[in-house]
Design a protein around this motif. Structure first.
Motif, PDB file in Angstrom:
ATOM      1  N   GLN A 124      13.217   6.189  -0.232  1.00 27.54           N
ATOM      2  CA  GLN A 124      12.545   5.649  -1.411  1.00 27.54           C
ATOM      3  C   GLN A 124      11.144   5.173  -1.007  1.00 27.54           C
ATOM      4  O   GLN A 124      10.972   4.098  -0.442  1.00 27.54           O
ATOM      5  N   PRO A 125      10.115   5.975  -1.264  1.00 30.98           N
ATOM      6  CA  PRO A 125       8.761   5.607  -0.852  1.00 30.98           C
ATOM      7  C   PRO A 125       8.109   4.541  -1.731  1.00 30.98           C
ATOM      8  O   PRO A 125       7.118   3.922  -1.328  1.00 30.98           O
ATOM      9  N   ASP A 126       8.648   4.325  -2.928  1.00 33.63           N
ATOM     10  CA  ASP A 126       8.062   3.366  -3.866  1.00 33.63           C
ATOM     11  C   ASP A 126       8.614   1.967  -3.578  1.00 33.63           C
ATOM     12  O   ASP A 126       9.779   1.671  -3.864  1.00 33.63           O
ATOM     13  N   ASP A 127       7.786   1.098  -3.017  1.00 32.92           N
ATOM     14  CA  ASP A 127       8.237  -0.241  -2.613  1.00 32.92           C
ATOM     15  C   ASP A 127       8.738  -1.070  -3.791  1.00 32.92           C
ATOM     16  O   ASP A 127       9.768  -1.747  -3.696  1.00 32.92           O
ATOM     17  N   LYS A 128       8.030  -1.016  -4.900  1.00 28.38           N
ATOM     18  CA  LYS A 128       8.430  -1.816  -6.065  1.00 28.38           C
ATOM     19  C   LYS A 128       9.746  -1.309  -6.662  1.00 28.38           C
ATOM     20  O   LYS A 128      10.611  -2.103  -7.049  1.00 28.38           O
ATOM     21  N   ALA A 129       9.881  -0.007  -6.736  1.00 25.88           N
ATOM     22  CA  ALA A 129      11.124   0.567  -7.262  1.00 25.88           C
ATOM     23  C   ALA A 129      12.306   0.194  -6.370  1.00 25.88           C
ATOM     24  O   ALA A 129      13.404  -0.081  -6.865  1.00 25.88           O
ATOM     25  N   ARG A 164       8.925  -5.058   2.677  1.00 26.31           N
ATOM     26  CA  ARG A 164       7.988  -3.997   2.291  1.00 26.31           C
ATOM     27  C   ARG A 164       7.065  -4.433   1.161  1.00 26.31           C
ATOM     28  O   ARG A 164       5.952  -3.924   1.027  1.00 26.31           O
ATOM     29  N   ASN A 165       7.507  -5.394   0.361  1.00 26.07           N
ATOM     30  CA  ASN A 165       6.684  -5.904  -0.735  1.00 26.07           C
ATOM     31  C   ASN A 165       5.945  -7.192  -0.361  1.00 26.07           C
ATOM     32  O   ASN A 165       5.420  -7.872  -1.241  1.00 26.07           O
TER      33      ASN A 165
END
Length: 494
Positions: free
Chosen positions: A293-298, A328-329
């Motif tokens: 999952q490359p999208d940190d927020k997702a 990560r966030n």
């Protein structure tokens, strides 16, 4: 490899069809029957079987080619887990000849395969598709049985003009679903021009033996002996539901009702064991989800919802994923609270410790991060995930001498990760050791399948002024080895 890719590959290189069939059987041995394929009687292949040395060379060469294609997972925690699980099974097998190496392919399809020399690969997707650790272990156990019984060794007659680098490149190309592009072109051209002789000797007896021994290995290692049949049954149901879009595993490992029944019957003869899956198993499944999952927020929203709605299997594993998502966030305070809560419950869990040290480093608490790594390595000397993270933390603090000392010691272990050689090159460069930098880079490039670049680094090292006799001799010998391998790939057999 997708079935359509296989067919395109064979149609494109029709002269290679018999060879491709043999190789596909070699790397996808499970549940393929000579009887079902109506193969001719090709006689006793004992005289032409691969030697153990040839098997090991072949397997290592294929791995380098797969790594060159960028398909090998290099996450140290995932690699450590699959090797710990695999070697737990190996330890109760009848293995005497192989040092097994288990690796993960960056592919969410459901599949697994064995290579010559004790190398066993498993796709991301198969790990996530397994419902418990026993099911995952069942796939590894079957492949281990094929290797220990040397069912693969009789697949090839290498012939005088057929060399390991050529065949290794072709196997890797087929494993990865190549249609003959960059990875396999040299091998394909070489094979098509020559008359390499290859044999096939897979029998129903081989497959039954792998089933029987695989289930026995499962039981002796403390796993559920029924898990082999249960996993295949689950895959079979999905194939019935989704047809051609079902699990790739069943396209390469055909399963029948009769075969599942036989597996259940064998398992019924074993002592009933239904152990719970280890916490490490659930952590690794979370880690695969995180890495894909490359999208940190997702990623963070995913874990927030899971924890809020309690839609998780194991809360601790979900909290681990949540801590990494927070990291990560850049929500470092909350991440620290979560991971410290987990460490109170399992203070020796290496995955938790690494995450806490990473949080400390991102919080600019560098001394704390280094202390955490050093203390853990005192308790778990030689642990690869800890060593790799510790070295990277030392480099950020420009502690090159200490990093080199730890790294050189660790590189003495069997099958070191290529990334360690890249780190060594960086360290040697910072310390002003030019020749050692070139040598380390040559090792790195070779192990990721870039032999030409490895040779370039050796040549640069040999051009360095004032080489001592022993260093020059070592480099010259290595240069010849690399040149011979490149020549084998380029040469057309007679």
């Amino acid at each position: 490899m997708k079935q359509t890719a296989t067919l395109k590959f064979i149609r494109k290189h029709s002269a290679l069809a018999p060879i491709c069939l043999i190789i596909l059987l070699f790397i996808r041995p499970t549940y393929l029957y000579a009887e079902e394929l109506k193969l001719p009687d090709i006689g006793d292949s004992a005289a032409t079987a691969l030697t153990l040395t040839e098997e090991k060379m072949m397997g290592a060469a294929v791995i380098r080619n797969i790594r060159h294609a960028g398909k090998l997972v290099d996450d140290p925690l995932l690699i450590e887990y699959i090797n710990n699980l695999g070697n737990k099974l190996v330890s109760v097998s009848n293995n005497k000849d192989y040092r097994f190496n288990f690796f993960i392919i960056d592919d969410m399809s459901i599949n697994a395969f064995a290579l010559p020399g004790g190398y066993i690969g498993i796709h991301y997707g198969l790990i996530t598709a397994s419902r418990n650790e026993s099911e995952l272990a069942s796939v590894l156990a079957h492949e281990i049985a094929h290797v220990t019984q040397r069912h693969h060794a009789r697949a090839y007659d290498l012939g005088k003009s057929y060399q390991v680098p050529v065949l290794a490149a072709l196997i890797a190309a087929i494993v990865l679903g190549s249609n003959g592009n960059e990875l396999g072109q040299a091998a394909l051209a070489s094979i098509a021009a020559g008359s390499a002789q290859m044999r096939l000797d897979f029998t129903r007896a081989n497959e039954k033996e792998a089933d029987r021994l695989g289930i026995k290995i499962l039981n002796k290692a403390g796993f559920d002996a029924h898990s082999m049949a249960s996993f295949f049954e689950q895959m079979y149901k999905e194939s019935r539901l989704y047809g051609s879009q079902g699990p790739e595993f069943l396209r390469t490992h055909p399963v029948s009702q009769n075969r599942m029944a036989e597996a259940k019957l064998r398992a019924n003869q074993m002592q009933l064991k239904q152990p719970p899956s280890s916490e490490a198993y659930y952590l690794i499944k979370q880690r695969i989800e995180i890495l894909n999952q490359p999208d940190d927020k997702a990623l963070l929203n995913h874990y927030v919802l899971q924890l809020k709605n309690k839609t998780y299997t194991v809360r601790e594993a979900t909290l681990y994923g949540y801590a990494i998502a927070l990291l990560r966030n850049k929500q470092l305070n909350q991440a620290r609270k979560v991971i410290q809560q987990l460490r109170k419950q399992a203070p020796s869990r290496i995955a938790y410790l690494i995450t806490e040290a990473q949080i400390a480093a991102q919080s600019q608490q560098y001394a704390k991060a280094l202390y955490l790594y050093k203390s853990a390595l005192d308790d778990y000397p030689g642990n690869t995930p800890l060593t790799l993270n510790y070295i990277e933390a030392l480099l950020k603090q420009q502690k090159y001498g200490r990093a080199k000392s730890i790294l050189v010691t660790h590189l003495r272990q069997p099958s070191p990760a290529p990334k360690l050689y890249k780190l060594l090159a960086l360290i040697e460069s910072k310390l002003g050791n030019q020749v050692a930098t070139y040598e380390a880079l040559a090792h790195y490039y070779y192990h990721i399948g870039q032999t030409h670049q490895a040779l370039n680094q050796v040549n640069l090292a040999l051009k360095t002024p004032s080489l001592d006799f022993y260093t020059e001799s070592r480099l010259s010998a290595r240069k010849k080895e690399l040149q011979d391998e490149l020549t084998a790939l380029a040469k057309k057999p007679s």
